[in-house]
Design a protein around this motif. Structure first.
Motif, short mmCIF file in Angstrom:
data_model
loop_
_atom_site.label_atom_id
_atom_site.label_comp_id
_atom_site.label_asym_id
_atom_site.label_seq_id
_atom_site.Cartn_x
_atom_site.Cartn_y
_atom_site.Cartn_z
N GLY A 2 44.87 50.70 42.40
CA GLY A 2 43.59 50.77 42.07
C GLY A 2 43.47 50.61 40.56
N GLN A 3 44.19 50.80 39.67
CA GLN A 3 43.91 50.41 38.15
C GLN A 3 44.21 48.88 38.07
N GLY A 4 45.25 48.37 38.68
CA GLY A 4 45.56 47.07 38.70
C GLY A 4 44.38 45.93 39.18
N VAL A 5 43.86 46.52 40.45
CA VAL A 5 42.59 45.60 41.09
C VAL A 5 41.52 45.91 40.15
N MET A 6 41.34 47.14 39.50
CA MET A 6 40.09 47.08 38.92
C MET A 6 40.24 46.44 37.31
N ALA A 7 41.32 46.35 36.70
CA ALA A 7 41.65 45.60 35.58
C ALA A 7 41.61 44.37 35.59
N ASP A 8 41.99 43.76 36.78
CA ASP A 8 42.08 42.14 37.07
C ASP A 8 40.56 41.78 37.53
N TYR A 9 39.82 42.43 38.03
CA TYR A 9 38.48 42.34 38.35
C TYR A 9 37.52 42.23 36.96
N LEU A 10 37.90 43.09 35.99
CA LEU A 10 37.18 43.25 35.12
C LEU A 10 37.63 42.24 33.99
N ALA B 167 41.34 55.40 32.71
CA ALA B 167 40.92 54.43 31.67
C ALA B 167 41.61 53.82 30.97
N LEU B 168 43.03 54.29 30.39
CA LEU B 168 43.55 53.83 29.48
C LEU B 168 44.56 52.78 30.30
N ALA B 169 44.97 53.13 31.60
CA ALA B 169 45.57 51.93 32.44
C ALA B 169 44.66 50.89 32.62
N VAL B 170 43.49 50.95 32.96
CA VAL B 170 42.71 49.79 33.17
C VAL B 170 42.62 48.82 31.61
N ALA B 171 42.37 49.43 30.67
CA ALA B 171 42.29 49.12 29.31
C ALA B 171 43.45 48.13 29.12
N ARG B 172 44.53 48.75 29.48
CA ARG B 172 45.86 48.23 29.12
C ARG B 172 45.93 46.85 30.07
N GLY B 173 45.58 46.93 31.25
CA GLY B 173 45.43 45.98 32.15
C GLY B 173 44.64 44.59 31.77
N ILE B 174 43.49 45.12 31.41
CA ILE B 174 42.55 44.06 30.69
C ILE B 174 43.22 43.16 29.39
#
Length: 256
Positions: free
Chosen positions: A238-246, A63-70
């Motif tokens: 996976g984290q990068g793809v999800m963050a970019d999509y969100l 979650a934190l990695a995705v949040a950081r990407g967003i």
């Protein structure tokens, strides 16, 4: 004479609140309550095996990695809790049994058993209060300089819970204010990369919208809670793809 409650965080533990891009230009304010599985040194391992402490009961993996990407993609401020939800779940009010759970899924948590009112208050003062005070302070400061705030909380969930597989891959959650969630769900329909559902795998009836209520609804601010299935964000790709999509869903929703 009022005796001071014992501190549970040492100098080595550091502050419980993490912040990044405090001066971010986006109106989006990202919150990650379950960012870490770290325990303050004074708690040891709570009587749990390493398997439990690395699992979803202790934090929201990815979650934190995705949040950081967003946050990076939108230039948005990020606030996150640096300690495990097992000590205090900052997406629960102090009155909730889930704030300091005695059990989580298949695990009993010995270090949380039969906590006294004083012990609960000590944890609340050390972790919950400063975390939500930090968010309040950011909202106040942003308002003072004429910057809007839109609350986006980021979580992950386990693909198997109590032995049942979950087909949903991405959940867009809301409480009474569905404005942002509606737009994100519409945007997801136009670009269906993941199986996306409203208020899944949890909803307001499960008590998971505390942060949205506390900082979004109470201030009249748009808000949404994002839940991503953690097997989809288990590595950098996976984290990068999800963050970019969100990031795209959020930006498209704000532009609408």
């Amino acid at each position: 004479m009022v005796l001071a409650r014992p501190k549970i965080l040492s100098e080595a533990d550091g502050d419980c609140v993490g912040m990044e891009r405090v001066d971010g230009r986006s109106p989006v304010l990202i919150v990650c309550e379950h960012a870490s599985n770290a325990l303050p040194a004074s708690f040891g391992d709570l009587g749990l095996p390493d398997e439990a402490l690395s699992s979803h009961i202790a934090w929201d993996p990815g979650a934190l990695a995705v949040a950081r990407g967003i946050s990076e993609g939108l230039d948005a401020t990020l606030v996150y809790q640096r300690f495990s939800r097992l000590i205090y779940d900052c997406n629960r009010p102090p009155s909730s049994p889930g704030a300091m759970p005695e059990t989580s899924e298949i695990y009993a948590i010995p270090g949380n058993k039969d906590l006294s009112a004083e012990e609960r208050l000590t944890r609340t003062d050390a972790l919950y209060v400063p975390f939500h005070d930090a968010i309040r302070g950011l909202i106040r400061d942003r308002r003072a300089r004429g910057q809007d705030s839109i609350i986006v909380t980021v979580h992950s969930f386990t693909p198997v819970y109590h032995g049942r597989e979950r087909a949903v891959e991405l959940g867009i959650l809301h409480d009474e204010d569905s404005r942002l969630a509606d737009r994100m769900l519409a945007a997801a329909t136009e670009a269906p990369l993941y199986r996306t559902e409203r208020n899944q795998p949890y909803g307001p009836e499960d008590g998971v919208t505390h942060t949205l209520i506390l900082h979004g609804l109470s201030n009249g601010l748009r808000n949404v809670m994002i839940e991503v299935r953690n097997d989809l964000v288990a590595d950098d790709v996976g984290q990068g793809v999800m963050a970019d999509y969100l990031k795209g869903l959020i930006q498209q929703s704000l532009d609408a």
